[in-house]
Write an enzyme that holds these catalytic residues in place. Structure first.
Site, PDB file in Angstrom:
ATOM      1  N   PRO A   1      20.830   2.267  37.700  1.00 23.30           N
ATOM      2  CA  PRO A   1      19.948   1.365  38.448  1.00 23.30           C
ATOM      3  C   PRO A   1      20.223  -0.090  38.090  1.00 23.30           C
ATOM      4  O   PRO A   1      20.600  -0.412  36.955  1.00 23.30           O
ATOM      5  CB  PRO A   1      18.535   1.758  37.976  1.00 23.30           C
ATOM      6  CG  PRO A   1      18.700   3.000  37.167  1.00 23.30           C
ATOM      7  CD  PRO A   1      20.101   2.981  36.660  1.00 23.30           C
ATOM      8  N   GLY A   2      20.034  -0.957  39.077  1.00 19.04           N
ATOM      9  CA  GLY A   2      20.040  -2.392  38.810  1.00 19.04           C
ATOM     10  C   GLY A   2      18.626  -2.778  38.397  1.00 19.04           C
ATOM     11  O   GLY A   2      17.928  -2.022  37.724  1.00 19.04           O
TER      12      GLY A   2
ATOM     13  N   TYR B   1      21.565  -1.945  23.598  1.00 16.78           N
ATOM     14  CA  TYR B   1      21.013  -1.255  24.766  1.00 16.78           C
ATOM     15  C   TYR B   1      22.147  -0.798  25.690  1.00 16.78           C
ATOM     16  O   TYR B   1      22.187   0.358  26.119  1.00 16.78           O
ATOM     17  CB  TYR B   1      20.052  -2.172  25.527  1.00 16.78           C
ATOM     18  CG  TYR B   1      19.554  -1.583  26.826  1.00 16.78           C
ATOM     19  CD1 TYR B   1      18.600  -0.564  26.831  1.00 16.78           C
ATOM     20  CD2 TYR B   1      20.049  -2.009  28.056  1.00 16.78           C
ATOM     21  CE1 TYR B   1      18.148  -0.003  28.016  1.00 16.78           C
ATOM     22  CE2 TYR B   1      19.609  -1.459  29.251  1.00 16.78           C
ATOM     23  CZ  TYR B   1      18.657  -0.461  29.219  1.00 16.78           C
ATOM     24  OH  TYR B   1      18.218   0.096  30.406  1.00 16.78           O
TER      25      TYR B   1
ATOM     26  N   ALA C   1      13.548   8.872  30.218  1.00 14.73           N
ATOM     27  CA  ALA C   1      12.902   8.179  29.104  1.00 14.73           C
ATOM     28  C   ALA C   1      13.878   7.253  28.393  1.00 14.73           C
ATOM     29  O   ALA C   1      15.038   7.596  28.193  1.00 14.73           O
ATOM     30  CB  ALA C   1      12.341   9.190  28.110  1.00 14.73           C
TER      31      ALA C   1
ATOM     32  N   ARG D   1       5.293  10.430  25.501  1.00 17.45           N
ATOM     33  CA  ARG D   1       4.939  10.532  24.080  1.00 17.45           C
ATOM     34  C   ARG D   1       3.438  10.740  23.922  1.00 17.45           C
ATOM     35  O   ARG D   1       2.964  11.180  22.901  1.00 17.45           O
ATOM     36  CB  ARG D   1       5.357   9.255  23.341  1.00 17.45           C
ATOM     37  CG  ARG D   1       6.840   9.204  23.017  1.00 17.45           C
ATOM     38  CD  ARG D   1       7.229   7.843  22.511  1.00 17.45           C
ATOM     39  NE  ARG D   1       6.924   6.800  23.479  1.00 17.45           N
ATOM     40  CZ  ARG D   1       7.141   5.507  23.296  1.00 17.45           C
ATOM     41  NH1 ARG D   1       7.661   5.101  22.167  1.00 17.45           N
ATOM     42  NH2 ARG D   1       6.845   4.624  24.217  1.00 17.45           N
TER      43      ARG D   1
ATOM     44  N   PHE E   1      26.301  -8.719  28.875  1.00 14.84           N
ATOM     45  CA  PHE E   1      25.016  -9.419  28.807  1.00 14.84           C
ATOM     46  C   PHE E   1      24.737  -9.767  27.348  1.00 14.84           C
ATOM     47  O   PHE E   1      24.472  -8.875  26.545  1.00 14.84           O
ATOM     48  CB  PHE E   1      23.882  -8.525  29.329  1.00 14.84           C
ATOM     49  CG  PHE E   1      24.078  -8.032  30.743  1.00 14.84           C
ATOM     50  CD1 PHE E   1      23.754  -8.828  31.825  1.00 14.84           C
ATOM     51  CD2 PHE E   1      24.597  -6.760  30.988  1.00 14.84           C
ATOM     52  CE1 PHE E   1      23.938  -8.367  33.130  1.00 14.84           C
ATOM     53  CE2 PHE E   1      24.786  -6.290  32.285  1.00 14.84           C
ATOM     54  CZ  PHE E   1      24.450  -7.105  33.362  1.00 14.84           C
TER      55      PHE E   1
END
Length: 279
Positions: free
Chosen positions: A181-182, A151, A86, A36, A145
């Site tokens: 990804p973890g 998210y 991103a 950005r 979670f």
């Protein structure tokens, strides 16, 4: 025109994106990197060179994305690999998060990537090759979670459209892979990459505890190495038939398997009810 592959990486001024871009440049690849704020890229990577172009892009703005893709092709003659990296984490339970907070997270994490895909596909179709790597999260496979619902929903969306994309673009010789990804030791859990809800509700103790754990305990102790993740992406890019799904990290691998067995069990346990609805 260089025979080395040309990479287009979004969200490149920090985290996995930054590590990947540095690795690519060190290996002699040509890279267009977006942020950005272009001065951030120039500060952490470098000014423009024969193999590097830093681009200031607002991913939610189609024209901005279109210009970035055109500039990259003008400079390097082609694009071979796109990494939609991103994104940011939005904490907060579903009740806490406002409509605006939820939509903004979807705008960046979902619609930003869709803009890049839409604007780059005409080139990929024409050159009959290309790879698109969409960075989701293990939270795009397992959403259990507390306080991460929106998210996770954005990342589930990334998984859904990548599966469809892979099916759509196969006939043009183009590949699409979603990456889960973890926890990696980046600055994701600090500062601008993780936003907390504007209106916290104290009653949600589980979500608050998890929020605190991410901000205090997990940050700095993540098992994943961003450098090794960059190496894995290079390996993925070299594959003739890359997978549609790739988990990264031993923690993600474990969580993915837990999710699969939970799903398998729940689907099997309620088989009688499930198949009771046919004519």
């Amino acid at each position: 025109m260089s025979t080395k592959k040309v990479w287009f990486v979004t969200g490149a001024s920090k985290g996995l994106g930054l590590t990947l871009v540095k690795k690519l440049l060190a290996e002699g690849y040509s890279v267009a990197a977006t942020s950005r704020n272009v001065s951030e890229l120039q500060k952490v990577i470098s000014e423009e060179s024969s193999t590097f172009i830093p681009l200031e892009v607002d991913l939610v703005n189609e024209n901005s994305v279109s210009e970035a893709i055109s500039e990259t092709i003008e400079k390097f003659g082609k694009i071979d690999i796109i990494v939609n990296n991103a994104g940011y984490g939005q904490l907060g339970t579903l009740e806490e998060l406002t409509d605006k907070e939820s939509r903004q997270n979807f705008d960046t994490n979902v619609f930003g990537s869709l803009n890049v895909i839409r604007k780059s596909m005409p080139y990929f179709r024409a050159q009959k090759s290309g790879s698109i790597f969409n960075i989701a999260s293990i939270g795009g496979l397992s959403g259990e979670f507390a306080g991460w619902g929106v998210y996770c929903a954005t990342k589930f969306a990334v998984v859904g459209f990548t599966e469809a994309l892979a099916a759509e673009v196969k006939e043009f010789g183009v590949n699409a892979t979603v990456i889960y990804p973890g926890y990696f030791r980046t600055d994701f859990l600090t500062g601008g990459s993780l936003r907390t809800p504007e209106n916290e509700i104290d009653a949600y103790t589980t979500a608050r505890q998890l929020q605190e754990a991410h901000e205090k305990d997990i940050n700095g102790n993540q098992p994943g190495s961003p450098e090794k993740a960059a190496v894995a992406l290079l390996e993925l890019a070299a594959m003739e038939n890359p997978p549609v799904h790739l988990v990264l990290g031993s923690d993600a691998f474990q969580m993915a398997n837990n999710k699969l067995s939970t799903l398998q069990n729940e689907i099997s346990d309620f088989k009688t009810l499930s198949i009771s609805t046919d004519y």
